[in-house]
Design an enzyme around this catalytic site. Sequence first.
Site, mmCIF file in Angstrom:
data_model
loop_
_atom_site.group_PDB
_atom_site.id
_atom_site.type_symbol
_atom_site.label_atom_id
_atom_site.label_comp_id
_atom_site.label_asym_id
_atom_site.label_seq_id
_atom_site.Cartn_x
_atom_site.Cartn_y
_atom_site.Cartn_z
ATOM 1 N N GLY A 240 54.845 35.437 26.178
ATOM 2 C CA GLY A 240 53.777 36.169 25.494
ATOM 3 C C GLY A 240 54.069 37.595 25.104
ATOM 4 C CD GLU A 274 56.473 28.942 30.899
ATOM 5 O OE1 GLU A 274 55.652 29.011 29.966
ATOM 6 O OE2 GLU A 274 56.339 28.172 31.854
ATOM 7 N N PRO A 275 59.743 33.507 28.153
ATOM 8 C CG PRO A 275 61.564 34.980 28.222
ATOM 9 C CD PRO A 275 60.830 33.956 29.054
ATOM 10 N N GLY A 276 59.673 33.595 24.595
ATOM 11 C CA GLY A 276 60.221 32.952 23.402
ATOM 12 C C GLY A 276 60.465 33.993 22.331
ATOM 13 C CE1 TYR A 317 49.296 30.901 14.200
ATOM 14 C CE2 TYR A 317 51.505 31.453 13.446
ATOM 15 C CZ TYR A 317 50.653 30.657 14.181
ATOM 16 O OH TYR A 317 51.170 29.623 14.895
ATOM 17 C CB CYS A 344 51.239 22.415 -5.468
ATOM 18 S SG CYS A 344 52.732 22.026 -6.353
ATOM 19 C CE1 TYR A 373 56.555 29.707 19.118
ATOM 20 C CE2 TYR A 373 56.734 32.103 19.057
ATOM 21 C CZ TYR A 373 56.573 30.935 19.768
ATOM 22 O OH TYR A 373 56.457 30.978 21.132
#
Length: 419
Positions: A240, A274-276, A317, A344, A373
């Site tokens: 996070g 759990e870093p991404g 987002y 489109c 991501y």
Amino acid sequence: MHFFDYRGNRFYAEGVAVEKIASDVGTPCYVYSAKTLVRHYRAFDGAFSGVPHLVCYSAKANSNISVLNTLIKEGSGVDIVSGGELYRALKAGAEPKRIVYSGVGKREEEIEYAISKGILMFNVESPEELRLINRTAKRTGKRAPVAIRVNPDVDPKTHPYISTGLRQNKFGIESGQALKEYVYAKRYLKNLDLVGVDCHIGSQITQLSPFVDAMKKTGRLIATLRNEGIDIRYLDMGGGLGITYSEEAPPHPGKYGREVIREAEGLGVTLIFEPGRVIAGNAGILLARVLYTKENGGKRFVIIDAAMNDLARPSLYGSYHAIKAARKPKTGEEFEVDVVGPICESGDFLARSRELPPLKSGDLLAIMSTGAYGFTMSSNYNSRPRAAEVMVDGDEYSVVRERETYRDLVRGEKLKYST
Ligand code: LLP
């Protein structure tokens, strides 16, 4: 800090000009920097060097096996959320005992796969899942290590789609109910080892206070569990931690580490993270070429060969990604443009009302901060083959995923009556 920058008037990924990659590999194309991945991993891991801990990089951010392998070689474990991610982690060389498995909807065959490989622990998100893991372990003659994912009801102050630790979110179990589940499991679910407590409150979090609040709550639960004779060994704080896309000023991992270590004092647990995004986000860019430019209703459009299927974040987002021209502009002149893709839908944009230097057909652009991501959320919408992925290390690069072909697009499809 990352290793993408201008050298003279050309934009480089480490020691390789991005123009070279684009002309060899084509566009759109994701480019990852191995040195940036390693640097970010070390900064995060180093923040906890004084305490027992395990960093499990979150594969969902970027699950290319070359990215995973680069981090695994640094000592990283892997946080997975599906059988597919488990398969990738193992292919990339992860030790099962350094894999944690989160997610609200694990299927029985995925649970069985993970038990058979001997992962470190399941982060369990519902009472029914807890019972299914116990039954599956029993059926296969094994024991399964578990943590319950506690929903601490704290506001991570981030985009609503990526905020997960509020009571009304689908994630985890409220801490009062979690306590009951631990006590029940200790008594009746004999094929489970209750080894941990887990908590993940959201993503792209730029303040420390939500993490601290979540730790206080999980710390209290761990103390209560000890009183119940349940000896918790791991506290998994999830991922996070946010990054800088534009103006954000998230805490450095070192600062995050100091706060977390202070809160964890006396708990007697090994910390898991759990870093991404903080590892992969600024370690990747997306290269795209300008196809056309045009003006409609007084608005300038730059149409590029990457689209929302390649990078969904702006459409989904409203997120911001800086855009750099591969050739440094000669003047400071800028125009307000929308950078859009060929798909489109009017929602297909990579940047809106952005001040950019004059651009023309054939120009190469780097869309920044797309290492997390980016590719993992890409799709084949409009039957667009997914982009190639390249990893740069020093003065060399390799294609770590080939561009998909038209044949790939129809793989597994059949005409209705054919045999
Ligand atoms: N652990 C769990 C249980 C998670 O759900 C996530 C992210 C992570 C770890 C890694 O979080 P990170 O360190 O990367 O913030 N697609 C969105 C982000 C979704 C995050 C989902 N869970 C985006 O593009 O912003």
